[in-house]
Design an enzyme around this catalytic site. Structure first.
Site, mmCIF file in Angstrom:
data_model
loop_
_atom_site.group_PDB
_atom_site.id
_atom_site.type_symbol
_atom_site.label_atom_id
_atom_site.label_comp_id
_atom_site.label_asym_id
_atom_site.label_seq_id
_atom_site.Cartn_x
_atom_site.Cartn_y
_atom_site.Cartn_z
ATOM 1 N N LYS A 9 0.959 -1.008 -0.297
ATOM 2 C CA LYS A 9 -0.140 0.085 -0.233
ATOM 3 C C LYS A 9 0.861 1.544 0.026
ATOM 4 O O LYS A 9 1.897 1.518 -0.009
ATOM 5 C CB LYS A 9 -0.586 0.234 1.365
ATOM 6 C CG LYS A 9 -2.398 -1.659 1.186
ATOM 7 C CD LYS A 9 -2.758 -1.068 2.418
ATOM 8 C CE LYS A 9 -3.651 -2.009 1.785
ATOM 9 N NZ LYS A 9 -5.180 -2.510 3.061
ATOM 10 N N TYR A 49 -12.032 -2.406 -3.789
ATOM 11 C CA TYR A 49 -12.815 -2.128 -2.117
ATOM 12 C C TYR A 49 -14.067 -2.510 -2.432
ATOM 13 O O TYR A 49 -15.018 -2.098 -1.501
ATOM 14 C CB TYR A 49 -12.362 -1.005 -1.544
ATOM 15 C CG TYR A 49 -10.757 -1.299 -0.574
ATOM 16 C CD1 TYR A 49 -10.529 -2.778 -0.307
ATOM 17 C CD2 TYR A 49 -9.893 -0.086 -1.119
ATOM 18 C CE1 TYR A 49 -9.350 -3.044 0.466
ATOM 19 C CE2 TYR A 49 -8.295 -1.131 -0.532
ATOM 20 C CZ TYR A 49 -8.190 -1.778 0.371
ATOM 21 O OH TYR A 49 -6.863 -2.075 0.751
ATOM 22 N N ASN A 112 -2.043 -0.265 6.559
ATOM 23 C CA ASN A 112 -1.530 -1.321 7.390
ATOM 24 C C ASN A 112 -0.704 -1.942 5.775
ATOM 25 O O ASN A 112 -0.415 -3.540 6.674
ATOM 26 C CB ASN A 112 -2.364 -2.387 7.832
ATOM 27 C CG ASN A 112 -4.175 -2.488 6.549
ATOM 28 O OD1 ASN A 112 -3.605 -1.915 5.723
ATOM 29 N ND2 ASN A 112 -4.839 -3.216 7.277
ATOM 30 N N HIS A 115 -1.617 -5.123 1.480
ATOM 31 C CA HIS A 115 -2.962 -6.036 1.272
ATOM 32 C C HIS A 115 -3.245 -7.389 0.185
ATOM 33 O O HIS A 115 -1.719 -7.888 -0.545
ATOM 34 C CB HIS A 115 -3.968 -5.311 -0.288
ATOM 35 C CG HIS A 115 -4.830 -5.904 -0.731
ATOM 36 N ND1 HIS A 115 -6.864 -6.291 0.450
ATOM 37 C CD2 HIS A 115 -4.937 -6.996 -1.866
ATOM 38 C CE1 HIS A 115 -6.857 -6.706 -0.777
ATOM 39 N NE2 HIS A 115 -6.149 -7.223 -2.155
ATOM 40 N N GLU A 126 -9.061 -9.672 -8.104
ATOM 41 C CA GLU A 126 -8.217 -8.858 -7.676
ATOM 42 C C GLU A 126 -7.357 -8.695 -9.257
ATOM 43 O O GLU A 126 -7.138 -7.690 -9.211
ATOM 44 C CB GLU A 126 -8.220 -8.379 -6.753
ATOM 45 C CG GLU A 126 -8.751 -8.271 -5.585
ATOM 46 C CD GLU A 126 -8.409 -8.256 -4.056
ATOM 47 O OE1 GLU A 126 -7.428 -9.245 -3.660
ATOM 48 O OE2 GLU A 126 -9.538 -8.251 -3.327
HETATM 49 P P1 RTP Z 1 -6.873 -5.935 2.664
HETATM 50 O O1 RTP Z 1 -8.563 -5.893 2.317
HETATM 51 O O2 RTP Z 1 -6.696 -4.655 2.704
HETATM 52 O O3 RTP Z 1 -5.720 -6.748 2.412
HETATM 53 O O4 RTP Z 1 -7.645 -5.566 4.441
HETATM 54 P P2 RTP Z 1 -8.296 -7.188 4.638
HETATM 55 O O5 RTP Z 1 -8.218 -7.932 4.102
HETATM 56 O O6 RTP Z 1 -6.771 -7.606 6.189
HETATM 57 O O7 RTP Z 1 -9.160 -6.081 5.638
HETATM 58 P P3 RTP Z 1 -10.912 -5.294 5.509
HETATM 59 O O8 RTP Z 1 -12.042 -6.335 6.092
HETATM 60 O O9 RTP Z 1 -10.748 -6.335 3.923
HETATM 61 O O10 RTP Z 1 -10.288 -4.399 4.984
HETATM 62 C C1 RTP Z 1 -9.879 -3.835 3.956
HETATM 63 C C2 RTP Z 1 -9.373 -2.038 4.393
HETATM 64 O O11 RTP Z 1 -9.792 -1.262 4.977
HETATM 65 C C3 RTP Z 1 -9.259 -0.597 6.230
HETATM 66 N N1 RTP Z 1 -10.373 -1.037 7.614
HETATM 67 N N2 RTP Z 1 -9.443 0.598 8.057
HETATM 68 N N3 RTP Z 1 -11.097 1.897 10.451
HETATM 69 C C4 RTP Z 1 -11.638 0.692 10.460
HETATM 70 O O12 RTP Z 1 -12.593 0.179 11.177
HETATM 71 C C5 RTP Z 1 -11.263 -0.380 8.927
HETATM 72 N N4 RTP Z 1 -11.666 -1.602 9.251
HETATM 73 C C6 RTP Z 1 -10.586 -1.999 7.575
HETATM 74 C C7 RTP Z 1 -7.717 -1.848 6.189
HETATM 75 O O13 RTP Z 1 -7.260 -0.637 5.892
HETATM 76 C C8 RTP Z 1 -8.511 -2.582 5.818
HETATM 77 O O14 RTP Z 1 -7.075 -3.630 4.929
HETATM 78 MG MG MG Z 2 -9.412 -7.488 2.696
#
Ligand code: RTP
Ligand code: MG
Length: 148
Positions: A9, A49, A112, A115, A126
């Site tokens: 990212k 997203y 974080n 991705h 994706e």
């Molecule tokens: P990613 O898609 O980026 O790989 O991350 P992930 O699967 O671990 O998490 P996901 O639930 O898909 O969430 C996507 C991204 O959204 C941001 N996020 N912010 N402010 C919040 O509560 C919150 N929750 C999620 C994070 O940057 C996450 O990577």
């Molecule tokens: Mg995700």
């Protein structure tokens, strides 16, 4: 062979973590089959997203992921989707185990570092979004039979 989409990212690119992150997946034994440094257009970010469209953080998420270049990659290997997610660690770096990418380098849930696709369906979707004009290469590593 299974493939996944991984992306350093904008925070990871700014912090010079591309090499560190690539090295972890290389050393694990996975095979890099596609990679590019790119800026994400807003429409692509919103589509990528899309599952989070209704979430309160969606706007911030799109703003962040389009705020600077990302390093988009396709990696290949047996169980690479699930194993890469384990190597990334929990979404929120405060919960991510030491030794994982987010555990070692992540600061906040919004920044974080990396991705990774969370399922075979996401990986296919994706890779299709980010490498729709090609750039995924099929090749054999002839070194030995112990890595992919
Ligand atoms: P990613 O898609 O980026 O790989 O991350 P992930 O699967 O671990 O998490 P996901 O639930 O898909 O969430 C996507 C991204 O959204 C941001 N996020 N912010 N402010 C919040 O509560 C919150 N929750 C999620 C994070 O940057 C996450 O990577
Ligand atoms: Mg995700």
């Amino acid at each position: 062979m299974e493939k996944t989409f991984l992306m350093v990212k904008p925070d990871g690119v700014q912090r010079n973590l591309i090499g560190e992150i690539v090295a972890r997946f290389e050393k694990k034994g996975f095979q890099l089959v596609g990679a590019k440094l790119m800026s994400i257009p807003t429409e692509l970010a919103e589509e990528h997203y899309g599952e989070h469209k209704e979430r309160p953080f969606f706007g911030e998420l799109v703003d962040f992921i389009t705020s600077g270049p990302v390093f988009a990659m396709v990696w290949q290997g047996e169980n690479v989707i699930a194993t890469a997610r384990q190597m990334m660690g929990s979404t929120n770096p405060k919960d991510a185990a030491p030794g994982t990418i987010r555990g070692d380098f992540g600061l906040t849930v919004g920044k974080n570092v990396i991705h990774g696709s969370d399922s075979p369906a996401s990986a296919e979707r994706e890779i299709g979004l980010f490498f729709k004009d090609g750039g995924v290469v099929e090749y054999s590593k002839l070194v030995n039979e112990w890595i992919y």
